[in-house]
Write a protein that holds these residues in place. Structure first.
Motif, PDB file in Angstrom:
ATOM      1  N   PHE A  37       0.432  24.099   8.312  1.00 51.58           N
ATOM      2  CA  PHE A  37      -0.148  25.355   8.289  1.00 51.58           C
ATOM      3  C   PHE A  37       0.226  26.458   8.741  1.00 51.58           C
ATOM      4  O   PHE A  37       1.517  26.600   9.155  1.00 51.58           O
ATOM      5  CB  PHE A  37      -1.882  24.960   8.872  1.00 51.58           C
ATOM      6  CG  PHE A  37      -1.725  24.558  10.491  1.00 51.58           C
ATOM      7  CD1 PHE A  37      -1.484  23.027  10.764  1.00 51.58           C
ATOM      8  CD2 PHE A  37      -1.461  25.663  11.372  1.00 51.58           C
ATOM      9  CE1 PHE A  37      -1.497  22.953  12.007  1.00 51.58           C
ATOM     10  CE2 PHE A  37      -1.456  25.069  12.729  1.00 51.58           C
ATOM     11  CZ  PHE A  37      -1.449  23.841  12.936  1.00 51.58           C
ATOM     12  N   VAL A  82       0.705  -1.018  -0.112  1.00 48.19           N
ATOM     13  CA  VAL A  82      -0.018   0.051   0.019  1.00 48.19           C
ATOM     14  C   VAL A  82       0.901   1.243  -0.047  1.00 48.19           C
ATOM     15  O   VAL A  82       1.798   1.178   0.798  1.00 48.19           O
ATOM     16  CB  VAL A  82      -0.658  -0.075   1.400  1.00 48.19           C
ATOM     17  CG1 VAL A  82      -1.781   1.171   1.275  1.00 48.19           C
ATOM     18  CG2 VAL A  82      -1.638  -1.317   1.095  1.00 48.19           C
ATOM     19  N   PRO A  83       0.831   2.408  -0.902  1.00 46.76           N
ATOM     20  CA  PRO A  83       1.763   3.155  -1.125  1.00 46.76           C
ATOM     21  C   PRO A  83       1.454   4.100   0.138  1.00 46.76           C
ATOM     22  O   PRO A  83       0.699   4.331   0.925  1.00 46.76           O
ATOM     23  CB  PRO A  83       1.107   4.133  -2.196  1.00 46.76           C
ATOM     24  CG  PRO A  83      -0.222   3.762  -2.255  1.00 46.76           C
ATOM     25  CD  PRO A  83      -0.453   2.175  -1.883  1.00 46.76           C
ATOM     26  N   LEU A  84       2.572   4.966   0.485  1.00 45.13           N
ATOM     27  CA  LEU A  84       2.569   6.112   1.542  1.00 45.13           C
ATOM     28  C   LEU A  84       1.566   7.249   1.294  1.00 45.13           C
ATOM     29  O   LEU A  84       1.637   7.365  -0.034  1.00 45.13           O
ATOM     30  CB  LEU A  84       4.024   6.571   1.770  1.00 45.13           C
ATOM     31  CG  LEU A  84       4.915   5.575   2.981  1.00 45.13           C
ATOM     32  CD1 LEU A  84       6.256   6.373   2.722  1.00 45.13           C
ATOM     33  CD2 LEU A  84       4.428   5.895   4.288  1.00 45.13           C
ATOM     34  N   PRO A  85       1.054   7.587   2.212  1.00 42.82           N
ATOM     35  CA  PRO A  85       0.258   8.881   2.022  1.00 42.82           C
ATOM     36  C   PRO A  85       1.137  10.077   1.780  1.00 42.82           C
ATOM     37  O   PRO A  85       2.169  10.371   2.346  1.00 42.82           O
ATOM     38  CB  PRO A  85      -0.801   9.023   3.124  1.00 42.82           C
ATOM     39  CG  PRO A  85       0.168   8.477   4.495  1.00 42.82           C
ATOM     40  CD  PRO A  85       0.878   7.263   3.705  1.00 42.82           C
ATOM     41  N   ASP A  86       0.559  11.256   1.322  1.00 39.71           N
ATOM     42  CA  ASP A  86       1.379  12.404   1.073  1.00 39.71           C
ATOM     43  C   ASP A  86       0.943  13.373   2.332  1.00 39.71           C
ATOM     44  O   ASP A  86      -0.136  13.434   2.999  1.00 39.71           O
ATOM     45  CB  ASP A  86       0.506  13.316  -0.096  1.00 39.71           C
ATOM     46  CG  ASP A  86       1.028  14.564  -0.001  1.00 39.71           C
ATOM     47  OD1 ASP A  86       2.315  15.037   0.371  1.00 39.71           O
ATOM     48  OD2 ASP A  86       0.534  15.385  -0.925  1.00 39.71           O
ATOM     49  N   ILE A  87       2.108  13.833   2.995  1.00 33.42           N
ATOM     50  CA  ILE A  87       1.843  14.291   4.407  1.00 33.42           C
ATOM     51  C   ILE A  87       1.859  15.705   4.364  1.00 33.42           C
ATOM     52  O   ILE A  87       1.715  16.561   5.325  1.00 33.42           O
ATOM     53  CB  ILE A  87       2.693  13.788   5.631  1.00 33.42           C
ATOM     54  CG1 ILE A  87       4.255  14.132   5.150  1.00 33.42           C
ATOM     55  CG2 ILE A  87       2.521  12.287   5.817  1.00 33.42           C
ATOM     56  CD1 ILE A  87       4.929  14.107   6.596  1.00 33.42           C
ATOM     57  N   HIS A 146       5.309  18.948  11.764  1.00 29.04           N
ATOM     58  CA  HIS A 146       5.706  18.608  10.403  1.00 29.04           C
ATOM     59  C   HIS A 146       6.797  19.536   9.769  1.00 29.04           C
ATOM     60  O   HIS A 146       8.052  19.020   9.307  1.00 29.04           O
ATOM     61  CB  HIS A 146       4.372  18.839   9.377  1.00 29.04           C
ATOM     62  CG  HIS A 146       3.486  18.104  10.099  1.00 29.04           C
ATOM     63  ND1 HIS A 146       3.434  16.437  10.311  1.00 29.04           N
ATOM     64  CD2 HIS A 146       2.168  18.439  10.283  1.00 29.04           C
ATOM     65  CE1 HIS A 146       2.254  16.212  10.675  1.00 29.04           C
ATOM     66  NE2 HIS A 146       1.384  17.327  10.972  1.00 29.04           N
ATOM     67  N   PRO A 157      -0.487  18.061   3.145  1.00 25.54           N
ATOM     68  CA  PRO A 157      -1.263  19.033   3.372  1.00 25.54           C
ATOM     69  C   PRO A 157      -1.570  19.170   4.925  1.00 25.54           C
ATOM     70  O   PRO A 157      -2.222  20.048   5.467  1.00 25.54           O
ATOM     71  CB  PRO A 157      -2.511  18.191   3.177  1.00 25.54           C
ATOM     72  CG  PRO A 157      -2.306  16.907   2.024  1.00 25.54           C
ATOM     73  CD  PRO A 157      -0.830  16.821   2.586  1.00 25.54           C
ATOM     74  N   LEU A 158      -0.640  18.477   5.823  1.00 29.62           N
ATOM     75  CA  LEU A 158      -0.655  18.918   7.329  1.00 29.62           C
ATOM     76  C   LEU A 158       0.050  20.040   7.592  1.00 29.62           C
ATOM     77  O   LEU A 158       0.045  20.397   8.934  1.00 29.62           O
ATOM     78  CB  LEU A 158      -0.316  17.716   7.760  1.00 29.62           C
ATOM     79  CG  LEU A 158      -1.171  16.320   7.812  1.00 29.62           C
ATOM     80  CD1 LEU A 158      -0.329  15.044   8.213  1.00 29.62           C
ATOM     81  CD2 LEU A 158      -2.320  16.500   8.750  1.00 29.62           C
ATOM     82  N   TYR A 218      10.347  18.640  11.498  1.00 29.57           N
ATOM     83  CA  TYR A 218      11.146  17.575  10.913  1.00 29.57           C
ATOM     84  C   TYR A 218      11.572  18.288   9.508  1.00 29.57           C
ATOM     85  O   TYR A 218      12.494  17.630   9.160  1.00 29.57           O
ATOM     86  CB  TYR A 218      10.434  16.399  10.864  1.00 29.57           C
ATOM     87  CG  TYR A 218      10.344  15.711  12.033  1.00 29.57           C
ATOM     88  CD1 TYR A 218      11.484  14.946  12.364  1.00 29.57           C
ATOM     89  CD2 TYR A 218       9.155  15.715  13.130  1.00 29.57           C
ATOM     90  CE1 TYR A 218      11.385  14.577  13.788  1.00 29.57           C
ATOM     91  CE2 TYR A 218       9.140  15.005  14.039  1.00 29.57           C
ATOM     92  CZ  TYR A 218      10.265  14.487  14.426  1.00 29.57           C
ATOM     93  OH  TYR A 218      10.609  13.816  15.802  1.00 29.57           O
TER      94      TYR A 218
END
Lengths: 458, 193
Positions: free
Chosen positions: B29, B19-24, B147, B26-27, B150
């Motif tokens: 702000f 299962v592919p990694l999600p795009d982070i 986010h 959009p987190l 890092y």
């Protein structure tokens, strides 16, 4: 300390329920933590996106664990960290004993690690003449009381401060009848400082391990993991293989979720990233399977491996709050423990998936969106099919199946039931009827629906 | 097969399809009001926050508030003060330190966590073993959330790094919050321009 008992959840919960005031207090304390969690969660505008993202990252980890494990190993080795692999609890314990033996170390300090509870490490090392002192305050308290932790984040949540005062009076020399948390914490600080300064080996758990960099993260509020690890010659980190995450940047997602879900805190006081040992010192990581690869192969249950051990499902569970952690007789109590434990031993933990109302609150608060209540329901089916249901329940179900499949029997049974409730209620409302235990029996209607239908439609 | 091979074989056989990694991305702000947010969260979680124009002000604060204390710091800017020289690689030698002053790389507005790596610590044990801790950060180094934290850390290498978000604390006794468990009993954060 792993729980050793022959009683099942219902019997152990009954013991806990004898002291009604304590049950109320336990219930309210945990509900208060659950409310703190709700308040802080609502301050994060993208909370649901965060949960979904964490769940998807963990899904990727489960689907690629084979290569992440090797990537992590290679990077950890390149960082100068020693890597060990343990198939089961016994091998995990043996590896740690050998590491201590090689260095002639007989005293170790340990910060919180539910994995070592799962493996029964403390008892094993004690049998081999090695003293282990738990340095998390809650764990030290239950260790002095010779009890296992009752909650994975709040190990002594079941204890009153007066009881802790008595323990400290007995073992740490505080004056008698002192129950002030400030004074007791200070006494523990002095006692454990002495331990930290004199121990050559420290063991910690692992909250997250990063495949990309070979580093691992340990989160505490007290700083006990750091005090132990930085002052010792050898730092041993015990880690379940499911604790891996792909890249360092993914820590941002999990560190935002962990303590908010656990206690309603924005982040732990210390989130420490261990990458390389200091000059002349050693870091050892023990990668433990102990049934995890098997759980990975069960499509209905593999999502339980996404768990980041925040304890939110326990704090919200109406059954956990009113039955206490010890009633689960396993290292990880509550809803998540009840779906993890049958994987280790179906017969021994067959009672746990039934210790739930299936209300779904656990799944609602889970930061990585584990379908906990669905898995509880699925485990029940697996366990009944495999013949692990309690005998009384099996007979009851067979009787019910026979009655419901025969109109004549159903009619007679209904009539008999209504008559008994009306004329000899004591025959039903008594201790021999398990259904009556926590419920009032219904008032018997004057006629059955069938009788009413026949009368009004003929 | 040894245990390593057995575990890897079992994992390979049992893991689901990739299962592919999600795009982070959009987190991430808002960059607004970071200084206020940071000050507020640090204060509510038990730290002192003090804006300072320069190191001279920090030195004055230390002299006024810790007149007798044994003080250790790797900060060259404070060298003219009353720092105790430590020439040791043994963490235990820091056991009687009352005040340690270290520099943080940056702070996170959302949770008050300050990133410190071991090259800023003299010894990994220092921020924990000291009775009181001061961390100096620059106001312009504040990031909104973990986010961006890092992203800022990026691929940097360190042997040990930690986010510190306050004084050592516990609530293990009936959920009563007690400051000063095993690590520093207080955290003071100096915000330089």
């Amino acid at each position: 300390m792993s729980a050793v008992t022959n009683k099942d959840h219902a019997e152990l919960a009954e013991d806990f329920n004898r002291d009604e005031n304590r049950v109320d207090w336990h219930d309210e304390t945990l509900w208060w933590i659950r409310q703190k969690r709700d308040r802080i969660v609502h301050q994060i505008p993208d909370w649901e996106l965060l949960r979904e993202t964490a769940s998807q990252i963990k899904h990727n980890v489960l689907s690629n664990m084979h290569s992440y494990l090797q990537q992590f190993e290679a990077n950890a080795l390149a960082n100068g960290v020693h890597v060990h692999w343990a198939l089961n609890a016994q091998e995990h314990n043996q590896i740690i004993r050998q590491l201590l033996k090689d260095k002639q170390i007989t005293h170790m300090v340990k910060s919180k690690s539910m994995l070592t509870e799962e493996c029964g490490l403390n008892e094993y090392l004690a049998e081999h003449g090695i003293e282990v002192i738990d340095s998390d305050l809650g764990e030290r308290i239950v260790q002095l009381a010779k009890e296992p932790p009752s909650h994975i984040v709040l190990p002594c949540i079941h204890k009153k401060k007066e009881e802790i005062g008595d323990l400290f009076h007995m073992y740490l020399g505080t004056p008698s009848n002192v129950a002030d948390p400030q004074i007791l914490t200070e006494a523990a600080r002095q006692h454990l400082r002495e331990i930290f300064l004199t121990r050559r080996a420290a063991l910690t758990g692992v909250n997250f391990a990063v495949a990309e960099t070979g580093e691992f993260v340990v989160c505490t509020n007290e700083g006990n993991a750091d005090m132990g690890a930085h002052l010792a010659d050898i730092h041993i980190a015990s880690m379940g293989i499911e604790k891996l995450i792909p890249e360092r940047k993914h820590l941002g997602v999990f560190l935002r979720l962990l303590t908010r879900s656990a206690t309603g805190q924005p982040i732990t006081t210390y989130s420490s990233h261990f990458r390389k040992p200091r000059d002349g010192k050693e870091i050892h990581i023990v990668l433990v399977d102990n049934g995890r690869s098997e759980q990975l192969g069960r499509p209905d249950f593999r999502n339980s491996l996404k768990c980041i051990r925040c304890g939110a499902c326990m704090n919200t569970c109406p059954v956990y709050r009113r039955s206490g952690g010890h009633s689960y007789h396993t290292a990880v109590a509550g809803p998540i423990g009840s779906i993890l434990a049958p994987n280790l031993d179906m017969e021994k933990y067959a009672d746990l998936p039934f210790a739930s109302t299936l209300c779904g609150s656990c799944s609602n608060v889970c930061p990585v969106k584990i379908d906990i209540h669905d898995q509880l329901y699925k485990w029940r089916q697996v366990l009944v099919k495999k013949g692990y249901a309690p005998t009384a329940k099996k007979i009851g179900m067979q009787l019910m199946a026979a009655t419901l499949s025969s109109p004549a029997l159903y009619h007679t049974a209904g009539k008999a039931g209504r008559a008994a409730l009306r004329y000899i209620p004591f025959a039903i409302n008594n201790k021999l009827n398990p259904w009556y235990k926590h419920r009032d029996m219904p008032q018997a209607p004057k006629q059955s629906f069938r009788d009413w239908y026949l009368k009004n439609n003929s | 097969m040894n245990s390593r091979e057995k575990i890897l074989a079992a994992v390979a056989a049992n893991q689901p399809d990739l299962v592919p990694l999600p795009d982070i991305s959009p987190l991430n702000f808002s960059q607004d009001g970071l200084l206020e947010k940071l000050t507020s969260i640090l204060t509510t979680t038990g730290s002192n926050v003090i804006p300072a124009a320069n190191y001279q002000e920090i030195a004055e604060y230390i002299n006024a508030n810790y007149p007798e204390a044994k003080i250790v710091s790797p900060l060259a800017e404070l060298e003219s003060g009353r720092l105790t020289r430590y020439d040791t690689t043994n963490g235990i030698d820091f056991q009687d330190v009352e005040l340690a002053i270290i520099k943080g790389h940056f702070a996170v507005a959302e949770n008050g966590a300050i990133w410190v790596t071991e090259d800023h610590m003299l010894h990994r044990a220092l921020p924990f073993i000291t009775q009181h801790l001061i961390i100096v950060i620059e106001g312009k180094s504040i990031v909104p959330n973990m986010h961006e934290a890092y992203q800022t850390i990026g691929n940097s290498t360190y042997g040990f790094g930690t986010f510190i978000s306050g004084p050592s604390k516990t609530a293990d006794i009936e959920q009563s919050l007690v400051i000063g468990a095993h690590g520093a009993r207080s955290l003071t954060v100096f915000l330089l321009p």
